[in-house]
Enzyme design. Sequence first.
Site, PDB file in Angstrom:
ATOM      1  N   SER A  50       5.615  64.487 -16.140  1.00  0.00           N
ATOM      2  CA  SER A  50       4.886  65.412 -16.004  1.00  0.00           C
ATOM      3  C   SER A  50       3.661  65.385 -15.131  1.00  0.00           C
ATOM      4  O   SER A  50       2.377  65.685 -15.179  1.00  0.00           O
ATOM      5  CB  SER A  50       3.945  65.673 -17.366  1.00  0.00           C
ATOM      6  OG  SER A  50       5.010  66.252 -18.356  1.00  0.00           O
ATOM      7  N   TYR A  85       0.689  72.959 -17.351  1.00  0.00           N
ATOM      8  CA  TYR A  85       0.657  73.318 -18.855  1.00  0.00           C
ATOM      9  C   TYR A  85      -0.514  74.104 -19.048  1.00  0.00           C
ATOM     10  O   TYR A  85      -0.534  74.832 -20.296  1.00  0.00           O
ATOM     11  CB  TYR A  85       0.691  71.935 -19.751  1.00  0.00           C
ATOM     12  CG  TYR A  85       1.907  71.127 -19.198  1.00  0.00           C
ATOM     13  CD1 TYR A  85       3.165  71.676 -19.848  1.00  0.00           C
ATOM     14  CD2 TYR A  85       2.143  69.866 -18.529  1.00  0.00           C
ATOM     15  CE1 TYR A  85       4.216  70.871 -19.494  1.00  0.00           C
ATOM     16  CE2 TYR A  85       3.256  69.337 -18.267  1.00  0.00           C
ATOM     17  CZ  TYR A  85       4.374  69.728 -18.899  1.00  0.00           C
ATOM     18  OH  TYR A  85       5.513  69.006 -18.594  1.00  0.00           O
ATOM     19  N   GLY A 109      10.200  70.469 -21.377  1.00  0.00           N
ATOM     20  CA  GLY A 109       9.185  71.074 -22.389  1.00  0.00           C
ATOM     21  C   GLY A 109       9.755  72.337 -22.710  1.00  0.00           C
ATOM     22  O   GLY A 109      10.526  73.046 -22.085  1.00  0.00           O
ATOM     23  N   GLU A 138       2.593  62.188 -22.879  1.00  0.00           N
ATOM     24  CA  GLU A 138       2.789  63.393 -22.813  1.00  0.00           C
ATOM     25  C   GLU A 138       2.862  63.887 -24.293  1.00  0.00           C
ATOM     26  O   GLU A 138       3.430  64.879 -24.628  1.00  0.00           O
ATOM     27  CB  GLU A 138       4.084  63.640 -22.112  1.00  0.00           C
ATOM     28  CG  GLU A 138       4.182  63.318 -20.830  1.00  0.00           C
ATOM     29  CD  GLU A 138       5.719  63.554 -20.268  1.00  0.00           C
ATOM     30  OE1 GLU A 138       5.909  64.713 -20.092  1.00  0.00           O
ATOM     31  OE2 GLU A 138       6.446  62.590 -20.115  1.00  0.00           O
ATOM     32  N   ASN A 147      15.211  65.418 -15.983  1.00  0.00           N
ATOM     33  CA  ASN A 147      14.410  65.379 -17.367  1.00  0.00           C
ATOM     34  C   ASN A 147      15.198  65.757 -18.446  1.00  0.00           C
ATOM     35  O   ASN A 147      15.958  66.798 -18.622  1.00  0.00           O
ATOM     36  CB  ASN A 147      13.190  66.494 -17.374  1.00  0.00           C
ATOM     37  CG  ASN A 147      12.224  66.343 -16.200  1.00  0.00           C
ATOM     38  OD1 ASN A 147      11.330  65.732 -16.386  1.00  0.00           O
ATOM     39  ND2 ASN A 147      12.457  67.160 -15.126  1.00  0.00           N
ATOM     40  N   ASP A 184      14.467  68.564 -11.074  1.00  0.00           N
ATOM     41  CA  ASP A 184      13.726  69.215 -10.312  1.00  0.00           C
ATOM     42  C   ASP A 184      14.026  68.830  -9.001  1.00  0.00           C
ATOM     43  O   ASP A 184      14.452  67.752  -8.531  1.00  0.00           O
ATOM     44  CB  ASP A 184      12.293  68.442 -10.434  1.00  0.00           C
ATOM     45  CG  ASP A 184      11.652  68.914 -12.009  1.00  0.00           C
ATOM     46  OD1 ASP A 184      12.010  69.941 -12.408  1.00  0.00           O
ATOM     47  OD2 ASP A 184      10.973  67.972 -12.411  1.00  0.00           O
ATOM     48  N   ARG A 234      17.047  69.177 -17.273  1.00  0.00           N
ATOM     49  CA  ARG A 234      16.157  69.948 -16.328  1.00  0.00           C
ATOM     50  C   ARG A 234      16.185  69.255 -15.056  1.00  0.00           C
ATOM     51  O   ARG A 234      15.461  68.082 -15.005  1.00  0.00           O
ATOM     52  CB  ARG A 234      14.911  70.596 -16.614  1.00  0.00           C
ATOM     53  CG  ARG A 234      14.497  71.759 -15.779  1.00  0.00           C
ATOM     54  CD  ARG A 234      12.992  72.058 -16.066  1.00  0.00           C
ATOM     55  NE  ARG A 234      12.290  71.213 -15.295  1.00  0.00           N
ATOM     56  CZ  ARG A 234      11.087  70.441 -15.759  1.00  0.00           C
ATOM     57  NH1 ARG A 234      11.074  70.548 -17.203  1.00  0.00           N
ATOM     58  NH2 ARG A 234      10.502  69.400 -15.214  1.00  0.00           N
TER      59      ARG A 234
END
Length: 327
Positions: free
Chosen positions: A155, A225, A285, A27, A281, A266, A264
């Site tokens: 990701s 992204y 990002g 990443e 996460n 998901d 974060r």
Amino acid sequence: MSFVAHPQIDPRSLGKVGVLFGGRSAEREVSLMSGRGVLAALQSRGVDAHAFDPAVQGVAELAAAGFDRVFIALHGRYGEDGTMQGLLEQLGIPYTGSGVLASALSMDKQATKRLWMTHGLPTPRFAMLRAGSDFTAVVAELGLPLIVKPAREGSSIGLTKVTDAAQMREAYEKAAALDRDVIAETFIDGAELTCPLVGEGDDAAALPVIRIVAPGANYDYQNKYFTDDTQYLCPSGLPEALEREVQDLAVNAYRVLGCRGWARADVMLRADGKPFLLEMNTSPGMTGHSLVPMAARAAGISYEDFVMQVLAAATLDLQPNEHWKPE
């Protein structure tokens, strides 16, 4: 608990700051974008902030840089998995985000899911795969479709949605090229959600939930992204009670893993309204397409203010022992 913005932070109180980004993970490209955004935000607020890329600058340089704290904008291995956190603990440099154990647990999807299941938190059923696994038996146990992915990547790298048992070998090999541990989990058909989190323990709080609508329901690396085709709905459009349920679930998942600072979660929301945790996460990002800044804006806080607050919360698992002296 809902998110509350803190008063303006004096940049002088933060000292000399290193922004760690780039690194050696798959990443790296995304981390470079995140780090540049964070660095610019801090410098715009008068913080004495400096770029540091662990892929090209070594441990000795980090130790000699004189940083009073660092903002970790690394994603994936060697930055989000507890390894960099452990190094910073050794160096006694406070850092943003979760500590060593929580970072390692959250990066390992198998460990994360087992811990959540132990605490009764909903997450898709799964099986660990090996080269010699009976893939037919796995499909029979979990059903189709399945998601096959590396246990320690982010990701959506190395991820395959398997709709036919004949795809299992190829999906396994794709994931195994990136990680010796490969996980297969039941696919949850429904709305894709994400919920940013801040704070620690009883003070942990959720930001607004974001609903993700990707082209063809394919929220892959490219759509995350590098395209503008994915829709991000914040407010999510969920009924208020359901949004609060998702936020409460995300906060519980965050606390169970021992996370702090920010993260974060998901989540997939099944058609019948039941949410399922996918992953946590711990170094999200911070690019132009990233979701945490979007949720922060919806909560009334700018990108720059959010970065300042995350940095101000930098800490260590273990405070330095002032009485220790080498023999």
